[in-house]
Write a protein that holds these residues in place. Structure first.
Motif, PDB file in Angstrom:
ATOM      1  N   GLY A  44       4.445   4.101  -0.939  1.00  0.00           N
ATOM      2  CA  GLY A  44       3.601   3.633  -2.030  1.00  0.00           C
ATOM      3  C   GLY A  44       3.563   2.123  -2.057  1.00  0.00           C
ATOM      4  O   GLY A  44       4.039   1.449  -1.140  1.00  0.00           O
ATOM      5  N   GLY A  45       2.987   1.563  -3.113  1.00  0.00           N
ATOM      6  CA  GLY A  45       2.902   0.118  -3.238  1.00  0.00           C
ATOM      7  C   GLY A  45       4.201  -0.468  -3.747  1.00  0.00           C
ATOM      8  O   GLY A  45       5.190   0.232  -3.969  1.00  0.00           O
ATOM      9  N   VAL A  46       4.166  -1.785  -3.919  1.00  0.00           N
ATOM     10  CA  VAL A  46       5.325  -2.492  -4.449  1.00  0.00           C
ATOM     11  C   VAL A  46       5.351  -2.288  -5.960  1.00  0.00           C
ATOM     12  O   VAL A  46       4.503  -2.816  -6.675  1.00  0.00           O
ATOM     13  CB  VAL A  46       5.256  -3.997  -4.092  1.00  0.00           C
ATOM     14  N   ALA A  87       0.368 -10.650  -0.560  1.00  0.00           N
ATOM     15  CA  ALA A  87       0.348  -9.182  -0.504  1.00  0.00           C
ATOM     16  C   ALA A  87      -1.037  -8.669  -0.128  1.00  0.00           C
ATOM     17  O   ALA A  87      -1.178  -7.714   0.650  1.00  0.00           O
ATOM     18  CB  ALA A  87       0.797  -8.609  -1.849  1.00  0.00           C
ATOM     19  N   GLU A  88      -2.075  -9.322  -0.662  1.00  0.00           N
ATOM     20  CA  GLU A  88      -3.446  -8.919  -0.311  1.00  0.00           C
ATOM     21  C   GLU A  88      -3.723  -9.156   1.170  1.00  0.00           C
ATOM     22  O   GLU A  88      -4.348  -8.323   1.838  1.00  0.00           O
ATOM     23  CB  GLU A  88      -4.431  -9.704  -1.172  1.00  0.00           C
ATOM     24  N   GLN A  89      -3.255 -10.309   1.692  1.00  0.00           N
ATOM     25  CA  GLN A  89      -3.448 -10.592   3.111  1.00  0.00           C
ATOM     26  C   GLN A  89      -2.719  -9.587   3.996  1.00  0.00           C
ATOM     27  O   GLN A  89      -3.190  -9.255   5.089  1.00  0.00           O
ATOM     28  CB  GLN A  89      -2.945 -12.012   3.439  1.00  0.00           C
ATOM     29  N   GLU A  90      -1.593  -9.085   3.514  1.00  0.00           N
ATOM     30  CA  GLU A  90      -0.804  -8.122   4.279  1.00  0.00           C
ATOM     31  C   GLU A  90      -1.284  -6.688   4.085  1.00  0.00           C
ATOM     32  O   GLU A  90      -0.727  -5.763   4.682  1.00  0.00           O
ATOM     33  CB  GLU A  90       0.667  -8.228   3.880  1.00  0.00           C
ATOM     34  N   GLY A  91      -2.287  -6.502   3.214  1.00  0.00           N
ATOM     35  CA  GLY A  91      -2.795  -5.160   2.955  1.00  0.00           C
ATOM     36  C   GLY A  91      -1.850  -4.306   2.153  1.00  0.00           C
ATOM     37  O   GLY A  91      -1.858  -3.071   2.268  1.00  0.00           O
ATOM     38  N   ALA A  92      -1.019  -4.931   1.326  1.00  0.00           N
ATOM     39  CA  ALA A  92      -0.036  -4.195   0.522  1.00  0.00           C
ATOM     40  C   ALA A  92      -0.457  -4.222  -0.935  1.00  0.00           C
ATOM     41  O   ALA A  92      -0.907  -5.252  -1.457  1.00  0.00           O
ATOM     42  CB  ALA A  92       1.351  -4.807   0.681  1.00  0.00           C
ATOM     43  N   GLN A  93      -0.318  -3.081  -1.604  1.00  0.00           N
ATOM     44  CA  GLN A  93      -0.581  -2.999  -3.036  1.00  0.00           C
ATOM     45  C   GLN A  93       0.693  -3.404  -3.787  1.00  0.00           C
ATOM     46  O   GLN A  93       1.795  -2.995  -3.418  1.00  0.00           O
ATOM     47  CB  GLN A  93      -0.976  -1.575  -3.430  1.00  0.00           C
TER      48      GLN A  93
END
Length: 552
Positions: A255-257, A213-219
């Motif tokens: 928003g984030g996940v 998720a961090e690599q994809e830029g997703a919270q």
């Protein structure tokens, strides 16, 4: 020269869109260090490569998505890597930059042949492999055959492969992958070096998903990742597919996940709602149970997932009761609730609940009307909650008490509704003991002599607030001692006792207090003038016993 001849009047051409790669393919491991949860296999392979003890055939087995095909490709790279300078040999850490490594990673190496046994099941397909294996590799060190889902080969295909598999040419390696190893003939198994790839733990999956998720830029909320990891059931590929969907859903929502969104996306029941439902089951509240289950159903929760969540709750309580470490994915509220139930529910009751819920889960899975089957299964548990425990019933019959009689189906006689009868779980409530000494005396009066002895000799109280008590476990306690003590006190007092243990130090036991009192009394007797003079007059004399004269 006009603008048309220069092509300036043509509309601008859109850039060619790059095809999106799903996370399961994008983050497929490219080195053994990126392989999750398979440390034992990697160590064995590394030792085999270093000692030049490479098998001619490998069988990789495990549940879906644990990395069988990825591992096969990594082994192919490890055996054929020539290093950045072109002079390297087989290594557990392939460079990833040489031509064999890049060609194998891209699936275009002429000497690494992948075959899906699901669509090539016949003996003719295997004969092609046998014929081709006679010829040396074109450009690689080894010609490698990767056969996925090998268990789907026909019996004749397996038989045709046996001779070549047992004595293959020196330049050929076979890599088999399967999810159903029991369907592979034993004659094939005996010719392969077998690696059982482990199911990946939820903790490792959650950590990996957080990195993705961090690599994809997703919270992403930690609880959401824990839910995805739990739903993946040990499969990295399944989990990444769910995470892919969750990130897309989060983007749609802006928003984030979030955990609630993941729970809704997966059709999972809310954990808090399931704990409330479990409490209603234990309390025998039939109307409340029906209302709660219908509320979950209206929210889109699958009835079968409700039964599964209740089974997980009973299992979690049992694990707490036997003293397993806390699940880090659980909230503090959940851990407190499970701990409270573990202190108040007996092992026999938990096993009864497990069996009834398991039967209900099977019924819901087969039912034409799942929600109705779920309601009937839970109502059956509600009815069972109002019945006496078999152990309590046996003790009552042994004492000569009459078991309570209830109308069949809950029917009441004519007239106004009768007041609800107390649950038949013990005798009328009596005054609770006010001290540990009173508790031991209470057990003695009810002929619980063995338990009374244990209480006096073993219990080091931390807190004493009947019907709750916390004792020190700094010194080992007998197995099931606290459970048996709570059962005896429930039988005697008519209320449920919650007795827990912790590693904190407690007060002295009743036996230690009695000894301390005796030592203090002996010291005071020896300090009296007449006794001290007698001891001085007769050196070596001992105070064997004494009796204090009562005044008046």
């Amino acid at each position: 020269m006009n603008e048309s001849s220069l092509g300036l009047d043509e509309p601008p051409q859109p850039n060619k869109a790059e095809s999106y790669r799903v996370l399961a393919r994008k983050y497929r491991p490219q080195t053994f260090s990126e392989l999750i949860g398979q440390d034992a296999m990697v160590t064995t392979l590394a030792n085999a490569i270093r000692r030049d003890r490479l098998a001619h055939a490998f069988l990789l087995t495990g549940v879906r998505g644990v990395g069988k095909t990825s591992t096969a490709r990594l082994i192919a790279k490890a055996l054929n890597c020539i290093g950045p300078d072109g002079n390297g040999g087989p290594t557990i850490s392939p460079c990833g930059v040489c031509e064999p490594c890049r060609a194998i990673a891209e699936g275009r190496h002429i000497d690494v042949i992948e075959m899906d046994a699901a669509s090539h099941t016949g003996v003719d397909d295997v004969r092609e492999i046998i014929e081709a294996s006679r010829y040396a590799a074109v450009s690689a060190r080894y010609k490698i055959y990767i056969i996925d889902e090998v268990h789907m080969l026909s019996k004749n295909a397996f038989n045709a492969l046996l001779k070549t598999l047992e004595e293959p040419p020196a330049h050929v390696k076979f890599l088999f992958a399967t999810t159903e190893v029991h369907k592979v003939p034993v004659t094939v198994l005996s010719r392969c070096q077998r690696f059982d790839l482990r199911r990946i733990s939820a903790e490792k999956l959650a950590t990996h998903f957080a990195w993705v998720a961090e690599q994809e830029g997703a919270q992403a909320e930690p609880e959401a990742l824990a839910l995805i990891a739990r739903a993946a059931e040990g499969s990295a590929r399944d989990g990444l597919s769910i995470l892919d969907q969750a990130i897309a859903h989060a983007d749609m929502e802006g928003g984030g996940v979030r955990a609630d969104a993941v729970r809704q996306m997966l059709g999972l029941s809310d954990r808090g709602a399931m704990r409330d439902l479990f409490g209603l089951l234990l309390g025998g509240d039939a109307a409340g149970v029906i209302t709660a289950i219908r509320r979950q159903y209206d929210l889109g929760v699958d009835p079968q997932s409700v039964m599964q969540a209740l089974l997980e709750t009973v299992h979690g309580i049992t694990l707490v009761k036997v003293g397993t470490p806390d699940d880090p994915a659980q909230s503090a509220e959940a851990r407190d609730m499970l701990g409270e139930w573990a202190g108040s529910l007996s092992n026999p009751l938990l096993h009864r609940l497990w069996q009834m819920l398991l039967k209900g889960h099977e019924e819901v899975a087969r039912a034409a009307m799942p929600i109705e089957a779920c309601e009937m299964a839970l109502l059956r548990i509600v009815h069972a909650a109002s019945l006496p425990d078999p152990g309590d019933l046996a003790r009552r019959l042994a004492r000569g008490d009459s078991p309570p009689v209830q109308p069949v189906g809950g029917a009441q006689p004519d007239g106004p509704p009768a007041a609800p009868a107390p649950a038949p779980d013990g005798p009328p409530v009596q005054q609770l003991p006010t001290s540990l000494d009173d508790l031991a005396a209470l057990l003695e009066r009810h002929n619980k002599h063995a338990m009374e002895s244990h209480v006096r000799n073993l219990i080091s109280p931390i807190t004493f607030d009947p019907p709750k008590m916390e004792v020190s476990a700094a010194r080992p306690l007998p197995s099931e001692f606290l459970r048996d003590l709570a059962a005896d006190l429930r039988e005697i007092t008519g209320v449920v006792w919650k007795i827990t243990a912790s590693d904190a130090p407690g007060e002295p036991t009743l036996r230690e207090r009695r000894r301390a009192d005796q030592e203090a009394d002996r010291a005071s007797v020896l300090a009296e003038p007449m006794v001290a003079a007698a001891m001085d007059a007769f050196p070596g004399a001992e105070l064997a016993s004494w009796t204090r004269k009562q005044n008046g």
